[in-house]
Each structure stands twice: as structure tokens, then as C-alpha cells.
Scaffold this motif. Sequence first.
Motif, mmCIF file in Angstrom:
data_model
loop_
_atom_site.group_PDB
_atom_site.id
_atom_site.type_symbol
_atom_site.label_atom_id
_atom_site.label_comp_id
_atom_site.label_asym_id
_atom_site.label_seq_id
_atom_site.Cartn_x
_atom_site.Cartn_y
_atom_site.Cartn_z
ATOM 1 N N VAL A 227 1.092 -1.561 0.111
ATOM 2 C CA VAL A 227 0.201 0.199 0.129
ATOM 3 C C VAL A 227 0.564 1.729 0.085
ATOM 4 O O VAL A 227 0.499 2.223 -0.936
ATOM 5 N N ASP A 228 1.559 1.177 1.058
ATOM 6 C CA ASP A 228 2.905 2.760 1.092
ATOM 7 C C ASP A 228 3.314 2.821 2.756
ATOM 8 O O ASP A 228 2.896 1.533 3.674
ATOM 9 N N PRO A 229 4.318 2.989 2.343
ATOM 10 C CA PRO A 229 5.532 3.002 4.171
ATOM 11 C C PRO A 229 4.485 2.631 5.453
ATOM 12 O O PRO A 229 5.089 2.401 6.434
ATOM 13 N N GLY A 230 3.390 3.597 5.542
ATOM 14 C CA GLY A 230 2.591 3.348 6.730
ATOM 15 C C GLY A 230 1.684 2.946 7.307
ATOM 16 O O GLY A 230 1.877 2.108 8.001
ATOM 17 N N ARG A 231 1.055 1.602 5.527
ATOM 18 C CA ARG A 231 0.270 1.003 6.063
ATOM 19 C C ARG A 231 1.241 -0.062 5.602
ATOM 20 O O ARG A 231 0.593 -0.929 6.138
ATOM 21 N N GLY A 232 2.565 -0.139 4.907
ATOM 22 C CA GLY A 232 2.497 -1.737 4.446
ATOM 23 C C GLY A 232 2.031 -2.230 3.603
ATOM 24 O O GLY A 232 1.039 -1.503 2.598
ATOM 25 N N TRP A 233 1.442 -3.444 3.687
ATOM 26 C CA TRP A 233 0.423 -4.414 2.937
ATOM 27 C C TRP A 233 -0.735 -4.797 2.779
ATOM 28 O O TRP A 233 -0.872 -3.703 4.494
ATOM 29 N N GLY A 234 -1.400 -4.241 2.193
ATOM 30 C CA GLY A 234 -2.763 -4.643 2.712
ATOM 31 C C GLY A 234 -3.454 -5.909 1.221
ATOM 32 O O GLY A 234 -2.431 -6.276 0.673
ATOM 33 N N MET A 235 -5.145 -5.645 1.675
ATOM 34 C CA MET A 235 -5.204 -6.523 1.149
ATOM 35 C C MET A 235 -6.367 -6.375 -0.208
ATOM 36 O O MET A 235 -7.875 -5.109 0.370
ATOM 37 N N PHE A 236 -6.802 -6.142 -0.970
ATOM 38 C CA PHE A 236 -8.122 -5.736 -2.327
ATOM 39 C C PHE A 236 -8.406 -6.645 -2.825
ATOM 40 O O PHE A 236 -8.348 -7.933 -3.024
ATOM 41 N N ALA A 237 -9.872 -5.642 -2.831
ATOM 42 C CA ALA A 237 -10.823 -7.252 -3.742
ATOM 43 C C ALA A 237 -10.558 -7.107 -5.486
ATOM 44 O O ALA A 237 -9.852 -5.941 -5.702
ATOM 45 N N THR A 238 -9.983 -8.234 -5.947
ATOM 46 C CA THR A 238 -9.747 -8.115 -7.067
ATOM 47 C C THR A 238 -11.053 -8.449 -8.257
ATOM 48 O O THR A 238 -11.071 -7.970 -9.692
ATOM 49 N N ARG A 239 -12.494 -8.307 -7.220
ATOM 50 C CA ARG A 239 -14.117 -8.412 -8.113
ATOM 51 C C ARG A 239 -14.872 -7.815 -7.068
ATOM 52 O O ARG A 239 -14.500 -7.543 -5.686
ATOM 53 N N HIS A 240 -15.684 -7.415 -8.091
ATOM 54 C CA HIS A 240 -16.960 -6.911 -7.118
ATOM 55 C C HIS A 240 -17.291 -8.603 -6.422
ATOM 56 O O HIS A 240 -17.431 -9.653 -6.135
ATOM 57 N N LEU A 241 -17.320 -8.055 -4.462
ATOM 58 C CA LEU A 241 -17.929 -9.043 -3.195
ATOM 59 C C LEU A 241 -19.208 -8.082 -2.800
ATOM 60 O O LEU A 241 -19.522 -7.418 -3.073
ATOM 61 N N HIS A 242 -20.124 -9.312 -2.652
ATOM 62 C CA HIS A 242 -21.656 -9.172 -1.680
ATOM 63 C C HIS A 242 -21.386 -9.544 -0.496
ATOM 64 O O HIS A 242 -20.567 -10.282 0.018
ATOM 65 N N PRO A 243 -22.517 -8.889 0.184
ATOM 66 C CA PRO A 243 -22.433 -9.074 1.727
ATOM 67 C C PRO A 243 -23.422 -10.323 1.723
ATOM 68 O O PRO A 243 -23.519 -10.738 1.202
#
Length: 363
Positions: A13-29
Motif C-alpha cells: 500500500v504505502d510506507p505507513g500502512r505496509g501491505w494490504g488486501m484488495f478486492a479483485t472483483r465485486h464482493l457482495h454482503p
Amino acid sequence: MSAAPPGFQVRYVDPGRGWGMFATRHLHPGELIFTDEWKLKSRSYSTPHLESQFGRLSEEDKARVMALSDSKSPEGKTVDGIFRTNCSLVVHLDRYLLFPLFARLNHSCWANCTHSFNAATNRKEVRASREIPENTELTINYLATLSDWFLESRERLGFLEELYDFRCDCQLCSLPTPHRQADDENRRRLTRLFLRAENTVLPFEQTWALYQEILATLREHLFPPQVVEYFYRNLFLLACSMQDGPAAAELAVECRKCWELTQGETCYNVRRYSFLSLDPFSPFPELEREYGRAELTEHDCRLLCGIIQRGEARVCANCTDALTKDPYCCTQCNMASYCSPLCRQQHRERHQAYCQAVLSFGK
């Protein structure tokens, strides 16, 4: 038929947040995004002593663990420091567990994911708590208790800095000042209503109105299902106490929907509330036998709430005294709470019919 592609990707992500997880498609509730197996565990948070466990891991798992952040060791990364920075408390196991993939989820005070531990599979499960567009970062709320959701921004920022050593800049904490002040006032109002409903002895009709007002506010501001469920559950108990079967059945359906979103369609509470929506009074055979469908007294209603609220009851199921410490629970169904072993023993015969109903339903 091919399996659906993974709904997430771990990236920097960035130096402050480090690594993160992102949606690769639309996710539903309610959609299950991923599950994760724990790699390290400890009864103690402050002194985990994990060197021997770490040594038994595969080289791949060691690399995954050592790649996680460590905010607890000033001299450089250590296994204990990584564990203390990233572990999760699993309450019913009374253990702290480290899930390497789950640890990649960053915090947001307005998180879009919810998580739970599946005791049947021994894995952490992460689900979407609302609609998540593609390329949106997946987040959880590190301040996970019910009251934490009502904290105003200054208190949240202080807790996060103290516990996790970072200053939150999520969407909620980064609101323009007028909007943030309005949000803080809304949370203060929710806290006042919550404390009045929980800590004041009121007629059931007034408590009902308070919970309805809280729920209306939670729905208006799109609070997550794990928060909303608590208040639906208390309304369900009040409806049972007032012998309002239709209202109790409707509220059981709402509770079931919340549990579906947070733990999936096969979890115990979904089955339990599906059962209760058909006949809300069916888990109370001993009360029906003694009181029928007549209006219950204040004492009897306090007793009913003490029986049903699994480990969260505020009164003893036997004497109805307030529970001022960790309750003693029925060793069979784990749903009736008592202030002492003596009260548990005295209530055994009266509790037996309800206990058997719960155990039969859970099979």
C-alpha cells in the motif's frame, strides 16, 4: 464448472500502512472471501514463548510469518514481537492465534469485512459485510467490541495509537471537521441510548422503544451486521418476554439474516434463529409449563433473559441476581448463566427441558 476466482489480492500500500488486501472483483454482503489456518498459538499475550512452535513450521510458513510486521520489538523483528503485533484472541478457545493471511488485513473504523473463527474447520473466516467494489481495500475493525463502534473519533484515535502504535486515517477518521463532529455527536447519542437501555430498570415498553430508536439509527448510518444483530437479539428477548409471538418471529428472522452475513448460512446461530422464527416460544418449555402464555412478571422475564443469553446474561438464571463476574454456565448447552455453582445445581431440574431442546436442535 470452474471455481470462482479468488476475490482478493495482497499488495503493498504505502510506507505507513505496509501491505494490504484488495478486492479483485465485486464482493457482495455475506460472501466468504477467504479462510486462513493458524500457525502459532499461545495462552499468554505478553510472554508467548513461541520459538519451539516456530521451529516446527515448514520453511514456507516460517517465511510467511517473518514477512509480517513487528511493532513490539525495538531491536528488530522477533517471533514473539510478530505474534503480539498480529495475533487474534479466540475467546472460546482461550488462546491467542496467529493467522498469517488474516494478519494482512488493515484496520478501518468503517470496516467493510467481518471475521469469525469456525470451530468445525479450525480456521478463521472473512466475509464481506457490505457491497465492496473491485480494487477496494479490504479492512476489519481492530476495535471489535460493541461499545467500540460507538466511540467518537478522539477516543478511537487514542485507543488505536495506544494499542497498535499507528494513527488511523480511514474514511471515517478523515471526514471534514463538520461531518466528523456530526458523526461524533451521533455516536454520543447512541452511547446514551445504549447505556440507558442496558443499565436502567425500565418498563419493557420503554426499553423496546429505546432499542427501536437505536436500530433505526444503526440502519440509517449503515452499521455492520454484527452490531445490528445485538439489538435485534435484545428486541427478540423482549418480544418473548411480552409474549408477542408475531413480533418475536419477525425479529428472529432479522437475527438470522445478520448471522448469515457474519458467519454464513450453515452456522449454528442461523439454524437456531430459523428454528425460533417458526415458534419463538419453543425453547422455553419450562416457562410455558409453569406460566402458560399468560403475561410474565418482572422476575420471570429477568429469568427468561438470564436463560437465553448465552454467556452474556446480566442476571443469574436461578436467583436472578446480577452477574458481577464471569458466569458459571450449564456444562451441557452452555447457554444458562449462573452466579455460583450452587445456583447451577439448584436450577438443574428446572433447566433440564430447555437444555435438552437446545441440544436436540444443535444436532
